[in-house]
Design an enzyme around this catalytic site. Structure first.
Site, PDB file in Angstrom:
ATOM      1  N   ASP A  79       6.576 -10.365 -26.999  1.00 34.63           N
ATOM      2  CA  ASP A  79       6.130  -9.154 -26.692  1.00 34.63           C
ATOM      3  C   ASP A  79       7.045  -8.392 -25.738  1.00 34.63           C
ATOM      4  O   ASP A  79       7.372  -7.266 -25.710  1.00 34.63           O
ATOM      5  CB  ASP A  79       4.930  -9.377 -26.086  1.00 34.63           C
ATOM      6  N   CYS A 193       5.997 -16.650 -20.244  1.00 34.72           N
ATOM      7  CA  CYS A 193       5.975 -16.201 -19.102  1.00 34.72           C
ATOM      8  C   CYS A 193       5.297 -16.897 -18.042  1.00 34.72           C
ATOM      9  O   CYS A 193       4.074 -17.125 -18.102  1.00 34.72           O
ATOM     10  CB  CYS A 193       5.244 -14.923 -19.374  1.00 34.72           C
ATOM     11  N   GLU A 446       0.988  -2.306 -26.161  1.00 39.27           N
ATOM     12  CA  GLU A 446       0.734  -2.643 -24.964  1.00 39.27           C
ATOM     13  C   GLU A 446       1.134  -1.346 -24.079  1.00 39.27           C
ATOM     14  O   GLU A 446       2.214  -0.923 -24.088  1.00 39.27           O
ATOM     15  CB  GLU A 446       1.089  -4.044 -24.628  1.00 39.27           C
ATOM     16  N   SER A 472      -0.856  -5.896 -21.133  1.00 42.44           N
ATOM     17  CA  SER A 472      -0.178  -7.198 -21.018  1.00 42.44           C
ATOM     18  C   SER A 472      -0.907  -8.004 -19.936  1.00 42.44           C
ATOM     19  O   SER A 472      -1.782  -7.394 -19.502  1.00 42.44           O
ATOM     20  CB  SER A 472       1.210  -7.116 -20.541  1.00 42.44           C
TER      21      SER A 472
END
Length: 560
Positions: A79, A193, A446, A472
């Site tokens: 992403d 992440c 997003e 997000s």
């Protein structure tokens, strides 16, 4: 009879055995149950970068337990790499390609079971959707979260800090040297992440759902535990095959409710609403995920808090007990009789779990002393979101739980970002970004950068943002996404004008346009459907068959 026996056993099936022997498989290998390993490894995604090593340990476990592993590749888009340009149109649609490709490989090769390796935003739900669709023994295993980077703006940095910093730079709050320095220090190593974005939310929910071994969702990417979990997963998939514990015996109405409660209790990403809806759809369940989120959010306390809601990262959550501790603390409100990939129930897993680290109490609290007495994700309705919108009050200041402001409208993500950086968005604005839904985007992009730029320019507590796109999991501030019907389908968000008053009310679960109903009806009557942005290729097809965000953005072929 195992699935693979249909093509690997018997005198007349020499053709298939000969084909596999050309790659070095032996006669003994082909007498064993065959386990497919769907590996989304690539050098494109930090959350997948360690999956070669993880896959090898899974293979070791399968061999040890008497099976034969056969690995194949699965696509996976990051992403982060798709943010803010045309690549983001492809991110959500890639979820369907992932599910379809795993289904295809499992059926072509008649695997007896599957181990699914992937860590990131659309890869995790795509793999779980495939498991639910196939209904064969499956275990999902991610690669684990990333460590946090150098401290910046009061917390450990990550790649999103760079976007926030760019907003700060544009507002003259930091120097160019401070901005540039983050590039080499924000992401110290591989992994999904470091914050509780969609990736780690879905890895945690896979564990809460029962599809990942306890601690398998969030053990750090670079830890020895990650490799231990991989080998244990290889052993355990063989037990599931032996006992015929298939995906739909685990993915049930009850286990989906458990995952919803876990999401609410830790204020997970709003995208989880859409993904759990899609997983339930593939499992052919009758649960109404949106309605469950709506009702359970009012009664499920938030007992875990992570970045972006505070400074603690997902690895801090793991060291505080992670999903097992969360489930243990919540067990009085969970459906603990549900089966899991351990071949034991949720209750049995809770009773037998051995924690590696003592509780810190920094990330996970008790039901009696929660961070909040309602869940961190909320479903809104109103004349601006007749079929719902999704927000994440657990990640933003309570002063924003009632926000009334003046609309400033944009028909694309890029136009909004340009205006924010140019200083055209001011205190009291409700930024409206539309034509970014599943069909209109297409792909429901997003609005990550827009929110980060607002934060960087000091507007995160004085403005709001609403969209038919998504957010997000790292975003905070007052936002409402997934607004349905979307603008491209003639939803009311399409007819908002600059200067209209908009009210976001979390307590009453409302999102309303403060315009007389007769004026709304007149505007809707005058509205004209725009031409699709893509007319050929995968996106040309996707925008025709994608359902709304409120339906999980699944593919509806009756739309053709």
């Amino acid at each position: 009879m195992e699935r693979s026996e249909k093509i690997l056993q018997g005198l007349g099936n020499q053709y298939y055995r000969a084909t596999l022997k050309s790659m070095g498989f032996t006669t003994e290998d082909l007498k064993r149950p065959v386990i497919g390993i769907a590996n989304a490894w690539s050098e494109c995604v930090p959350g997948h970068y360690n999956l070669r090593q993880v896959a090898q340990r899974v293979k070791d476990g399968i061999y040890r337990a008497g099976g034969t592993p056969i690995e194949f590749g699965v696509i996976g888009g990051c992403d982060g790499m798709g943010q803010g340009h045309d690549g983001m149109h492809y991110i959500l649609p890639s979820r369907e390609l992932i599910a379809n490709s795993i289904e295809s490989m499992a059926q072509i090769n008649l695997f007896d079971g599957l181990v699914l390796l992937g860590s990131c935003d659309k890869i995790v739900p795509g793999m779980l959707m495939a498991a639910a669709r196939l209904d064969i023994p499956c275990i999902f295993l991610p690669g684990g979260p990333m460590e946090g980077g150098v401290e910046f703006d009061g917390r450990q940095s990550d790649q999103t800090s760079s976007t926030e910093a760019y907003g700060m730079l544009s507002a003259g709050k930091i120097t160019e040297a401070e901005y540039v320095a983050l590039e080499d220090t924000a992401c110290p190593g591989c992994g999904s992440c470091s914050y509780l974005g969609t990736a780690n939310t879905m890895c945690a929910l896979a564990e809460a759902l029962g599809m990942t071994l306890p601690d398998g969702g969030l053990a750090p990417a670079t830890s020895a535990v990650r490799m231990m979990m991989a080998e244990e997963t290889g052993v355990k998939i063989m037990e599931l095959v032996e006992k015929n514990i298939t995906a739909r015996k685990i993915i049930t109405n009850g286990s989906v409710r458990n995952a919803i409660k876990a999401c609410l209790a830790m204020s997970g990403s709003t995208n989880a609403v859409m993904h759990l809806t899609a997983i339930a759809h593939e499992a052919e369940l009758d649960i109404k995920v949106l309605d469950e989120f709506d009702s359970l959010s009012r009664t499920t306390p938030q007992i875990a808090k992570m970045n972006p809601a505070c400074k603690y990262n997902v690895i801090d959550f793991y060291y505080d007990g992670g999903v097992p501790r969360l489930m243990e603390r919540m067990q009085t409100i969970l459906e603990t009789g549900e089966m899991t990939v351990t071949a034991h129930t949720v209750a049995e897993n809770i009773a037998s779990h051995k924690y590696r680290y003592p509780a810190t109490g920094l990330v996970v609290r008790t039901m009696e002393d929660p961070f909040g007495f309602s869940g961190g994700v909320a479903v809104l309705r109103g004349n601006l979101a007749p079929d719902t919108g999704i927000t994440k009050p657990g990640a933003f200041d309570k002063s924003l739980h009632h926000f009334e402001g003046e609309a400033i409208c944009f028909d694309s993500e890029e136009a909004a970002e340009e205006a924010i950086l140019a200083g055209k968005v001011h205190d009291g604005h409700v930024v409206v970004i539309r034509y970014e839904g599943p069909k209109g985007g297409p792909g429901m992009r997003e609005m990550y950068k827009a929110m980060k730029y607002l934060y960087g320019r000091g507007l995160s507590k004085t403005t709001a943002l609403i969209t038919d796109g998504r957010f997000s999991g790292t975003n905070n501030g007052c936002f409402v996404g997934h607004i349905s019907p979307e603008a491209a389908e003639g939803g009311p968000i399409a007819i908002v004008h600059d200067g209209d008053r908009i009210v976001i009310d979390i307590e009453s679960r409302r999102l309303d346009l403060m315009v007389p109903q007769e004026e709304i009806e007149a505007r809707l009557k005058a509205w004209k459907r725009p031409e699709p942005k893509f007319k050929k290729g995968w996106l040309g097809l996707y925008c025709k068959i994608a359902a709304s965000g409120s339906e999980g953005a699944v593919l509806k072929f009756e739309n053709l």
